[in-house]
Scaffold this motif. Sequence first.
Motif, short mmCIF file in Angstrom:
data_model
loop_
_atom_site.label_atom_id
_atom_site.label_comp_id
_atom_site.label_asym_id
_atom_site.label_seq_id
_atom_site.Cartn_x
_atom_site.Cartn_y
_atom_site.Cartn_z
N SER A 1 8.35 35.73 -8.54
CA SER A 1 9.16 34.66 -9.15
C SER A 1 8.44 34.04 -10.33
O SER A 1 9.09 33.59 -11.29
N CYS A 2 7.11 34.00 -10.27
CA CYS A 2 6.34 33.47 -11.40
C CYS A 2 6.61 34.28 -12.65
O CYS A 2 6.87 33.74 -13.73
N PRO B 1 -1.29 34.31 -3.16
CA PRO B 1 0.16 34.13 -3.26
C PRO B 1 0.91 35.21 -2.50
O PRO B 1 0.47 36.35 -2.41
N SER B 2 2.04 34.84 -1.94
CA SER B 2 2.92 35.83 -1.35
C SER B 2 3.55 36.64 -2.48
O SER B 2 3.52 36.25 -3.65
N ALA C 1 -0.27 39.42 -8.92
CA ALA C 1 -0.94 38.32 -9.62
C ALA C 1 -2.09 38.84 -10.48
O ALA C 1 -2.29 38.40 -11.62
N ARG C 2 -2.83 39.80 -9.94
CA ARG C 2 -3.94 40.39 -10.70
C ARG C 2 -3.41 41.14 -11.91
O ARG C 2 -3.99 41.06 -13.01
N GLY D 1 -2.14 39.26 -19.31
CA GLY D 1 -2.38 38.09 -20.15
C GLY D 1 -1.15 37.53 -20.83
O GLY D 1 -1.26 36.87 -21.87
N CYS D 2 0.02 37.76 -20.25
CA CYS D 2 1.25 37.29 -20.89
C CYS D 2 1.47 35.79 -20.70
O CYS D 2 2.07 35.13 -21.55
N PHE D 3 1.00 35.25 -19.59
CA PHE D 3 1.22 33.84 -19.26
C PHE D 3 0.28 33.47 -18.13
O PHE D 3 -0.50 34.31 -17.64
N THR D 4 0.34 32.25 -17.67
CA THR D 4 -0.50 31.79 -16.58
C THR D 4 -0.02 32.40 -15.27
O THR D 4 1.08 32.12 -14.80
N ALA D 5 -0.85 33.26 -14.67
CA ALA D 5 -0.50 33.94 -13.43
C ALA D 5 -0.71 33.00 -12.24
O ALA D 5 -1.38 31.97 -12.37
N PRO D 6 -0.12 33.33 -11.07
CA PRO D 6 -0.25 32.45 -9.91
C PRO D 6 -1.69 32.11 -9.53
O PRO D 6 -2.00 30.96 -9.19
#
Length: 222
Positions: free
Chosen positions: A132-133, A125-126, A105-106, A112-117
């Motif tokens: 999967s995000c 997040p697991s 997630a970090r 900065g490609c998209f909204t991370a978990p």
Amino acid sequence: MSPALIRLLHLVSPTLPVGAYTYSQGLEWAVETGTIKNEAGALNWISDCLQFGLARFEAVYLAHMLAAWEHKDMKRLAELDAEFVASRESAELRAETLQMGYSLARLLTDLGCFTAPTQAGFSQPSFPLAWSCAAAAWSVPAHDAIGGYLWAWAENQVMAAVKAVPLGQTAGQRMLMALGERIPQFATAAACCPLDATANFLPAFSIASSRHETQYTRLFRS
């Protein structure tokens, strides 16, 4: 070659900086106790864990997470994530999925490609949720994403066996060839499996992971 395939190769690469190479998921304890002594034993152990654990449980949760990301169903994602974390049989396995999920997630946040978990409200997040995000955001087809996830796990387990048994590099490649032949069918089954049909009953795997926590000398974190 499609952009989605390139992104999938990125996600399954051993160079993805999430720390996967530091975990054996109890395999090291199985080697220490003599349960795994050679290439055949390592292949049997990894193959059984793949078929009866990863493919029938973790991959199914991954499939449902991919669908939830596609529909932007945050409530469902939170439920799936909580259930998956609760399913971890040992303290090591729980710490592993949370550490790898946080690291991925970090990384996604930094890229900065998209909204991370973590930016979507998931503070811990697991690993399947974070993974999967990325797969959903990069439009990786579900079947390919599940197959890639299983392959990445199998490759890491083989790498752990090569170090811990130890085995030669050719033995590792033979194991990957054998495991790779089974992954497409596992991915197909996981992609359409309802959650109430999942199962991860692997007593030896659970015991190995638990006993590894107190193993005197070890190479791996789990």
